[in-house]
Motif scaffolding. Sequence first.
Motif, PDB file in Angstrom:
ATOM      1  N   GLN A 388     -75.910 -40.961  -8.899  1.00 16.49           N
ATOM      2  CA  GLN A 388     -75.571 -40.051 -10.005  1.00 16.49           C
ATOM      3  C   GLN A 388     -74.307 -39.244  -9.656  1.00 16.49           C
ATOM      4  OE1 GLN A 388     -78.836 -37.412 -10.848  1.00 16.49           O
ATOM      5  NE2 GLN A 388     -77.666 -36.234 -12.364  1.00 16.49           N
ATOM      6  N   ILE A 389     -74.217 -38.769  -8.398  1.00 14.10           N
ATOM      7  CA  ILE A 389     -73.036 -37.966  -8.007  1.00 14.10           C
ATOM      8  C   ILE A 389     -71.777 -38.835  -8.023  1.00 14.10           C
ATOM      9  CG2 ILE A 389     -71.957 -36.568  -6.205  1.00 14.10           C
ATOM     10  CD1 ILE A 389     -74.672 -35.911  -5.153  1.00 14.10           C
ATOM     11  N   ILE A 461     -74.441 -29.846 -11.025  1.00 17.93           N
ATOM     12  CA  ILE A 461     -75.604 -30.655 -10.629  1.00 17.93           C
ATOM     13  C   ILE A 461     -75.286 -31.371  -9.314  1.00 17.93           C
ATOM     14  CG2 ILE A 461     -77.038 -32.634 -11.281  1.00 17.93           C
ATOM     15  CD1 ILE A 461     -76.616 -31.757 -14.245  1.00 17.93           C
ATOM     16  N   ALA A 462     -74.080 -31.949  -9.228  1.00 18.96           N
ATOM     17  CA  ALA A 462     -73.684 -32.670  -8.008  1.00 18.96           C
ATOM     18  C   ALA A 462     -73.774 -31.748  -6.790  1.00 18.96           C
ATOM     19  CB  ALA A 462     -72.263 -33.198  -8.158  1.00 18.96           C
ATOM     20  N   LYS A 463     -73.286 -30.527  -6.915  1.00 25.98           N
ATOM     21  CA  LYS A 463     -73.279 -29.582  -5.787  1.00 25.98           C
ATOM     22  C   LYS A 463     -74.727 -29.297  -5.343  1.00 25.98           C
ATOM     23  CE  LYS A 463     -71.285 -25.193  -4.412  1.00 25.98           C
ATOM     24  NZ  LYS A 463     -72.211 -24.107  -4.290  1.00 25.98           N
ATOM     25  N   GLU A 464     -75.570 -29.058  -6.335  1.00 23.86           N
ATOM     26  CA  GLU A 464     -76.964 -28.744  -6.029  1.00 23.86           C
ATOM     27  C   GLU A 464     -77.607 -29.914  -5.274  1.00 23.86           C
ATOM     28  OE1 GLU A 464     -79.733 -25.592  -6.617  1.00 23.86           O
ATOM     29  OE2 GLU A 464     -77.664 -25.756  -7.283  1.00 23.86           O
ATOM     30  N   ILE A 473     -69.761 -30.392  -0.755  1.00 26.02           N
ATOM     31  CA  ILE A 473     -68.869 -31.043  -1.720  1.00 26.02           C
ATOM     32  C   ILE A 473     -67.661 -30.140  -1.922  1.00 26.02           C
ATOM     33  CG2 ILE A 473     -70.136 -30.102  -3.721  1.00 26.02           C
ATOM     34  CD1 ILE A 473     -69.458 -32.809  -5.140  1.00 26.02           C
ATOM     35  N   TRP A 474     -66.475 -30.723  -1.980  1.00 29.88           N
ATOM     36  CA  TRP A 474     -65.270 -29.907  -2.111  1.00 29.88           C
ATOM     37  C   TRP A 474     -64.118 -30.713  -2.729  1.00 29.88           C
ATOM     38  CZ3 TRP A 474     -66.973 -32.287   2.255  1.00 29.88           C
ATOM     39  CH2 TRP A 474     -66.059 -33.010   3.019  1.00 29.88           C
ATOM     40  N   ILE A 475     -63.022 -29.992  -2.996  1.00 31.01           N
ATOM     41  CA  ILE A 475     -61.864 -30.642  -3.619  1.00 31.01           C
ATOM     42  C   ILE A 475     -60.675 -30.591  -2.667  1.00 31.01           C
ATOM     43  CG2 ILE A 475     -60.277 -30.616  -5.603  1.00 31.01           C
ATOM     44  CD1 ILE A 475     -62.400 -29.117  -7.167  1.00 31.01           C
ATOM     45  N   GLU A 476     -59.930 -31.669  -2.614  1.00 35.02           N
ATOM     46  CA  GLU A 476     -58.687 -31.667  -1.838  1.00 35.02           C
ATOM     47  C   GLU A 476     -57.590 -32.213  -2.745  1.00 35.02           C
ATOM     48  OE1 GLU A 476     -59.054 -33.794   1.836  1.00 35.02           O
ATOM     49  OE2 GLU A 476     -60.586 -32.427   2.598  1.00 35.02           O
ATOM     50  N   GLY A 477     -56.435 -32.412  -2.165  1.00 35.81           N
ATOM     51  CA  GLY A 477     -55.370 -33.061  -2.937  1.00 35.81           C
ATOM     52  C   GLY A 477     -54.241 -32.125  -3.289  1.00 35.81           C
ATOM     53  N   ASP A 478     -53.009 -32.727  -3.326  1.00 41.38           N
ATOM     54  CA  ASP A 478     -51.832 -31.956  -3.712  1.00 41.38           C
ATOM     55  C   ASP A 478     -51.786 -31.858  -5.226  1.00 41.38           C
ATOM     56  OD1 ASP A 478     -51.249 -31.877  -1.090  1.00 41.38           O
ATOM     57  OD2 ASP A 478     -49.989 -33.688  -1.120  1.00 41.38           O
ATOM     58  N   GLU A 479     -50.614 -31.446  -5.684  1.00 44.00           N
ATOM     59  CA  GLU A 479     -50.464 -31.207  -7.120  1.00 44.00           C
ATOM     60  C   GLU A 479     -50.758 -32.439  -7.982  1.00 44.00           C
ATOM     61  OE1 GLU A 479     -46.908 -29.410  -9.293  1.00 44.00           O
ATOM     62  OE2 GLU A 479     -47.018 -28.430  -7.329  1.00 44.00           O
TER      63      GLU A 479
END
Length: 499
Positions: A388-389, A461-464, A473-479
């Motif tokens: 699901q995630i 929901i994904a974080k939970e 769970i986290w976000i990365e990436g440039d512009e």
Amino acid sequence: MVKIRVAELNKKKIPEFSSLLSYFTLRLNAAETVKDCVDELEKVSENFFESDWYSYISEEEKFGTVLKRKTLDFAMWAAQKHHLSITPIDNSMVLFVPLFSRTKNLGVLVMGIKNDVSEITRGVIDVESFLAFETSMIIENMKLAKELVKKNKYVAEAKYYLENILNSLKYAVVVEDIYRNEEFSNIPYRKLITNEAGLRSKIEEMVNNAFVYRKEIAEEIEHDDVFYSVHVVPVKLSSGLKVVASIQDITNTKELERLQKINRMKNDFVATVSHELKTPLSAILAYSETILDSADSLDSETLKQFVRTIKNEGEHLKSIVNDMLDFSKLESDSFPMNFKRVNLIKLIRESYEGLKARAQEKGIKFELSLPEQVVSAYVTADPKRIRQIIDNLVVNAFKYDNNPSPEVKISLLDDEENYVVEVYDNGSSVSQEERDKVFQKFYRVETMKAKASGTGLGLAIAKEIVEKHRGKIWIEGDENECVFKFSLPKKDWLTSPEP
Ligand code: ATP
Ligand code: MG
């Protein structure tokens, strides 16, 4: 300074005179009122003048014999001129002894005397002037002392008044000097700080900064689930630099803000959900009606196409309803998990295969990147939830990738303790300020809303779910890229729990 012309005094009388003088000085010093002083002066003057009445006049008080108009006028004149004088008035002699300080007239002692004018030598006048001078000084000091007591009383009253006001405030107030000595604190501050060393040290840190940077600082601090608004201001006083700190409990305001925000989000949610449900439902209704109306005239391929659309829209409806069910379970904290050892590679492949067709339909370059040597990546997980995630992240990448040549890639990374699943897209990233917020329920990036519909629940929901798997769970990436990552521990924490 008045000079006693000793030569004009009777030499034999000098010792007698000096003992008279010291006795007079002693008596003056013991005097408690202006009248006591004047009485002493009158008494000592009787040594030189034979008086039968006396009177004292000043701005504040009058005592002794009541004076006639003429005598009074003379007295005023003598007072103004600072002149000791003897004048015959109505067949008798009157002595006027003005009392004055450097700055003002204090009063006039008026005595009726019976002496022969020839007896009153220059020396006697000088001595009387000197005694008057000494009396004036004592009266002046007495007045100053009285004023001082009065002023001190005012200061004490003002202090009491201010303290009462400061104590009745809802604010806790403390004033510290540059050595961090507490110069003043009101009752609310003392109550707040008792047994709260943690809070005290946070306030101290702000006070320190206010001293160091010589500037006003305002911050909100959280301590034991209570929110405080703290304001520290450096103040320059004549006694040196001080810092005034005022602290206010703003928990209720914060709580209200939070509730208002949730309320707004819920309203948005209801609107969004109704909209989300309406779109596939309208499509389903429209296609079913067409089929019903013209079933006979439709060729089997068109019919199939229509039914396929109905099915797809139905699936979409189902996924929205599932999201909402998950959300309500999350809210009531009854999110069941079915943990077992699963191969993450298998789940990633399934997700990739499942969404490949959709990518193709949308013209998205969709890739899978797995480390060649790794054939299995076992983690303790609920396979349905992890699928699901991954699906959610990929669907998001499809939805929000705004690149004209969109590319999406799923990768698996190994960081020794964890396996990390990465979903990359070459659209614009989520801004730094919003990287935490997108994991909150209902949160949708304002600028992205028009790009695709959604309820803002997928990532919450994904974080939970990830956290229930002891992962992150986290976000990365440039512009110009958006990379969502989530980690799952390799360790079998279910059967070999940590000690
Ligand atoms: P749904 O509940 O249907 O998934 P949603 O997609 O709006 O709705 P989330 O999946 O929680 O909700 O995503 C929250 C927000 O994060 C999105 O509205 C979007 O603004 C932003 N977002 C998510 N994924 C991406 C991405 N790959 N690129 C850019 N922004 C993204
Ligand atoms: Mg989503």
